[in-house]
Design a protein around this motif. Structure first.
Motif, mmCIF file in Angstrom:
data_model
loop_
_atom_site.group_PDB
_atom_site.id
_atom_site.type_symbol
_atom_site.label_atom_id
_atom_site.label_comp_id
_atom_site.label_asym_id
_atom_site.label_seq_id
_atom_site.Cartn_x
_atom_site.Cartn_y
_atom_site.Cartn_z
ATOM 1 N N LEU A 1 0.830 -1.197 0.000
ATOM 2 C CA LEU A 1 0.000 0.000 0.000
ATOM 3 C C LEU A 1 0.870 1.254 0.000
ATOM 4 C CD1 LEU A 1 -2.650 -1.081 2.663
ATOM 5 C CD2 LEU A 1 -3.104 -0.711 0.233
ATOM 6 N N PHE A 2 1.932 1.232 0.800
ATOM 7 C CA PHE A 2 2.842 2.367 0.892
ATOM 8 C C PHE A 2 3.564 2.596 -0.433
ATOM 9 C CE2 PHE A 2 7.129 3.956 2.523
ATOM 10 C CZ PHE A 2 6.713 5.267 2.648
ATOM 11 N N THR A 3 3.999 1.511 -1.068
ATOM 12 C CA THR A 3 4.690 1.620 -2.357
ATOM 13 C C THR A 3 3.761 2.200 -3.424
ATOM 14 O OG1 THR A 3 6.141 -0.241 -1.806
ATOM 15 C CG2 THR A 3 5.940 0.327 -4.127
ATOM 16 N N ALA A 4 2.513 1.743 -3.449
ATOM 17 C CA ALA A 4 1.544 2.309 -4.398
ATOM 18 C C ALA A 4 1.324 3.789 -4.118
ATOM 19 C CB ALA A 4 0.223 1.548 -4.307
ATOM 20 N N ALA A 5 1.269 4.146 -2.840
ATOM 21 C CA ALA A 5 1.084 5.560 -2.474
ATOM 22 C C ALA A 5 2.258 6.407 -2.928
ATOM 23 C CB ALA A 5 0.885 5.678 -0.962
ATOM 24 N N LEU A 6 3.473 5.885 -2.817
ATOM 25 C CA LEU A 6 4.658 6.619 -3.275
ATOM 26 C C LEU A 6 4.596 6.857 -4.782
ATOM 27 C CD1 LEU A 6 7.440 4.853 -1.180
ATOM 28 C CD2 LEU A 6 6.771 7.255 -0.984
ATOM 29 N N ARG A 7 4.138 5.855 -5.532
ATOM 30 C CA ARG A 7 4.014 6.043 -6.987
ATOM 31 C C ARG A 7 2.982 7.118 -7.299
ATOM 32 N NH1 ARG A 7 3.588 0.335 -7.023
ATOM 33 N NH2 ARG A 7 1.507 0.479 -7.960
ATOM 34 N N TYR A 8 1.885 7.138 -6.542
ATOM 35 C CA TYR A 8 0.849 8.139 -6.783
ATOM 36 C C TYR A 8 1.319 9.536 -6.376
ATOM 37 C CZ TYR A 8 -3.739 10.342 -6.901
ATOM 38 O OH TYR A 8 -4.793 11.168 -7.195
ATOM 39 N N VAL A 9 2.054 9.634 -5.278
ATOM 40 C CA VAL A 9 2.596 10.930 -4.858
ATOM 41 C C VAL A 9 3.587 11.451 -5.892
ATOM 42 C CG1 VAL A 9 4.068 12.059 -3.131
ATOM 43 C CG2 VAL A 9 2.153 10.647 -2.400
ATOM 44 N N GLU A 10 4.438 10.593 -6.430
ATOM 45 C CA GLU A 10 5.347 11.005 -7.508
ATOM 46 C C GLU A 10 4.547 11.530 -8.688
ATOM 47 O OE1 GLU A 10 8.613 11.726 -9.933
ATOM 48 O OE2 GLU A 10 8.737 11.111 -7.828
ATOM 49 N N THR A 11 3.479 10.849 -9.033
ATOM 50 C CA THR A 11 2.648 11.227 -10.172
ATOM 51 C C THR A 11 2.015 12.604 -9.998
ATOM 52 O OG1 THR A 11 2.148 8.895 -10.624
ATOM 53 C CG2 THR A 11 0.644 10.530 -11.560
ATOM 54 N N THR A 12 1.588 12.903 -8.782
ATOM 55 C CA THR A 12 0.753 14.088 -8.559
ATOM 56 C C THR A 12 1.462 15.229 -7.842
ATOM 57 O OG1 THR A 12 -0.085 13.102 -6.495
ATOM 58 C CG2 THR A 12 -1.348 12.704 -8.517
ATOM 59 N N MET B 1 7.697 8.853 -13.364
ATOM 60 C CA MET B 1 6.754 7.859 -13.882
ATOM 61 C C MET B 1 5.345 8.295 -13.501
ATOM 62 S SD MET B 1 5.521 5.805 -11.152
ATOM 63 C CE MET B 1 5.444 4.131 -11.768
ATOM 64 N N VAL B 2 4.362 7.807 -14.242
ATOM 65 C CA VAL B 2 2.971 8.203 -14.039
ATOM 66 C C VAL B 2 2.151 6.959 -13.719
ATOM 67 C CG1 VAL B 2 0.903 9.194 -15.105
ATOM 68 C CG2 VAL B 2 3.161 10.208 -15.551
ATOM 69 N N ASP B 3 1.467 6.998 -12.584
ATOM 70 C CA ASP B 3 0.655 5.851 -12.163
ATOM 71 C C ASP B 3 -0.582 6.360 -11.420
ATOM 72 O OD1 ASP B 3 -0.414 3.478 -11.385
ATOM 73 O OD2 ASP B 3 1.367 2.711 -10.375
ATOM 74 N N HIS B 4 -1.607 6.742 -12.171
ATOM 75 C CA HIS B 4 -2.841 7.229 -11.552
ATOM 76 C C HIS B 4 -3.647 6.090 -10.936
ATOM 77 C CE1 HIS B 4 -2.575 11.435 -12.707
ATOM 78 N NE2 HIS B 4 -2.166 11.048 -13.912
ATOM 79 N N LEU B 5 -3.547 4.888 -11.507
ATOM 80 C CA LEU B 5 -4.274 3.754 -10.935
ATOM 81 C C LEU B 5 -3.814 3.461 -9.508
ATOM 82 C CD1 LEU B 5 -6.251 1.404 -11.090
ATOM 83 C CD2 LEU B 5 -4.522 0.100 -12.374
ATOM 84 N N ALA B 6 -2.540 3.715 -9.210
ATOM 85 C CA ALA B 6 -2.042 3.484 -7.857
ATOM 86 C C ALA B 6 -2.839 4.264 -6.824
ATOM 87 C CB ALA B 6 -0.562 3.867 -7.771
ATOM 88 N N LEU C 1 11.121 10.833 -6.098
ATOM 89 C CA LEU C 1 11.144 9.798 -5.083
ATOM 90 C C LEU C 1 11.843 8.553 -5.604
ATOM 91 C CD1 LEU C 1 7.501 10.248 -3.761
ATOM 92 C CD2 LEU C 1 9.604 10.700 -2.473
ATOM 93 N N ARG C 2 12.596 7.897 -4.738
ATOM 94 C CA ARG C 2 13.447 6.796 -5.194
ATOM 95 C C ARG C 2 12.650 5.538 -5.546
ATOM 96 N NH1 ARG C 2 14.773 3.273 -1.035
ATOM 97 N NH2 ARG C 2 13.964 3.855 1.005
ATOM 98 N N VAL C 3 11.549 5.255 -4.833
ATOM 99 C CA VAL C 3 10.770 4.054 -5.155
ATOM 100 C C VAL C 3 10.109 4.168 -6.529
ATOM 101 C CG1 VAL C 3 8.761 2.678 -4.492
ATOM 102 C CG2 VAL C 3 10.480 3.302 -2.771
ATOM 103 N N PRO C 4 9.463 5.292 -6.872
ATOM 104 C CA PRO C 4 8.963 5.435 -8.240
ATOM 105 C C PRO C 4 10.083 5.409 -9.287
ATOM 106 C CG PRO C 4 7.841 6.965 -6.800
ATOM 107 C CD PRO C 4 8.963 6.376 -5.999
ATOM 108 N N ALA C 5 11.255 5.943 -8.940
ATOM 109 C CA ALA C 5 12.385 5.862 -9.878
ATOM 110 C C ALA C 5 12.750 4.406 -10.133
ATOM 111 C CB ALA C 5 13.578 6.630 -9.327
ATOM 112 N N ARG C 6 12.777 3.625 -9.061
ATOM 113 C CA ARG C 6 13.027 2.184 -9.215
ATOM 114 C C ARG C 6 11.973 1.552 -10.115
ATOM 115 N NH1 ARG C 6 11.762 -0.919 -3.934
ATOM 116 N NH2 ARG C 6 9.665 -0.866 -4.833
ATOM 117 N N SER C 7 10.709 1.916 -9.898
ATOM 118 C CA SER C 7 9.629 1.359 -10.713
ATOM 119 C C SER C 7 9.824 1.689 -12.193
ATOM 120 C CB SER C 7 8.273 1.890 -10.236
ATOM 121 O OG SER C 7 7.986 1.440 -8.933
ATOM 122 N N ARG C 8 10.225 2.934 -12.487
ATOM 123 C CA ARG C 8 10.422 3.330 -13.887
ATOM 124 C C ARG C 8 11.564 2.537 -14.517
ATOM 125 N NH1 ARG C 8 10.602 7.924 -17.306
ATOM 126 N NH2 ARG C 8 11.326 7.100 -19.304
#
Length: 327
Positions: free
Chosen positions: A18-29, A37-42, A71-78
């Motif tokens: 849940l936290f990882t998904a939130a980090l992706r969404y915070v990076e997006t917005t 990276m862009v992840d609105h579904l997160a 953020l480093r976690v979304p960077a990892r995801s990208r």
């Protein structure tokens, strides 16, 4: 499913997803006009507590290291996104319609099947594996969000595609791949790892189809001998395979061992050097992209500057191909 129900379903072990998904969404917005990276579904999958924690993480990093970084976690995801697509293209070769499987281990609330741009004409068959409670919650959250699951390729006698959508709703998040299946399986259980092949086959997995194995932020959460067993097993299940994975460096491992009252305190077992020196890795896998920190990779690949963990250290990403003759 409500956010509270989702939290109760995943439990304390699954809260990191849940936290990882939130980090992706915070990076997006929240990370400027050009997020890494862009992840609105997160944002449809994480809960309020995880989102609050992710926003605090960003605020703390901005206060300590200044604004304007990623953020480093979304960077990892990208980075993993791009290496997964690269692996699919490599395994398909000159035949874009060649089926390629992606098996994502410990996938959590990963959204790649709904947001990655796969090669034109590709036949990508995606299987996510995580704890049964996490996967149950993911199925329910995807349905609530209006995300397509199942198969886009299978056709009935009248030519209609088989897919799963919430009854009475439109498809807000169509699959970008041919099919998606979620498998609930505890990979920390030796018996489950031994039965992994049979369990994957029930989701449509075939050993004769080239496979990209994605193991993002998973291996170092288990003792090294269990990680070796998993790497050995997936190699034996594959005729032709690419591994896309991450591991922590020694500084981050030691930081985790010395943490108190932190979400990642004392959760990790070994570092990247130990993994690559292990017998199962050396016997079964040949490194392609050498391990580098996600910060350095983001700089090299995207000219992007990322925050570093306040507690020190870094996560490293790498890829490997299966050695021939190892079945």
């Amino acid at each position: 499913m409500t956010q509270l129900q989702a939290k109760q379903q995943v439990g304390p072990i699954g809260f990191t997803c849940l936290f990882t998904a939130a980090l992706r969404y915070v990076e997006t917005t929240k990370c400027g006009p050009s997020p890494i990276m862009v992840d609105h579904l997160a944002g449809q999958l994480c809960d309020d507590e995880a989102l609050e924690l992710a926003l605090k993480e960003l605020a703390d990093l901005q206060g300590a290291q200044g604004p304007g970084k990623h953020l480093r976690v979304p960077a990892r995801s990208r980075i993993m996104d791009d290496w997964v697509v690269e692996g699919i293209s490599s395994l398909a070769g000159s035949r874009p319609s060649q089926p390629v499987q992606v098996v994502s281990m410990g996938a959590g609330l990963d959204t790649r099947p709904w947001r990655l741009d796969f090669p034109a004409g590709s036949d990508v068959r995606w299987i996510c594996v995580d704890f049964p409670n996490v996967m149950t919650a993911k199925h329910q959250l995807l349905a609530a969000a209006g995300a397509e699951t199942g198969s886009r390729k299978q056709e009935s006698a009248n030519g209609e595609r088989s897919h799963s959508m919430p009854e009475g709703s439109g498809c807000k998040w169509p699959l970008h791949c041919s099919s998606w299946h979620g498998l609930g399986l505890d990979l920390s259980d030796d018996n489950n790892v031994q039965e992994l092949g049979a369990r994957l086959e029930a989701c449509g997995f075939r050993a004769d189809i080239p496979t990209v194995w994605v193991i993002e932020a998973v291996l170092y959460y288990m003792p090294l001998e269990k990680a070796e067993q998993l790497l050995q097993t997936i190699a034996m299940l594959s005729t032709d395979a690419i591994l896309v994975a991450t591991c922590v460096d020694n500084e981050l491992l030691e930081a985790s061992r010395n943490m108190e009252d932190h979400i990642f305190a004392k959760l990790w077992y070994f570092d990247c050097d130990e993994l690559h020196a292990s017998g199962a890795y050396k016997q079964n896998w040949s490194t392609v992209h050498q391990p580098q920190t996600t910060k350095q990779l983001a700089k090299d690949m995207y000219k992007a500057d990322t925050y570093v963990a306040l507690y020190g250290g870094a996560e490293c990403a790498f890829t490997a191909t299966k050695k021939t003759g190892q079945n």
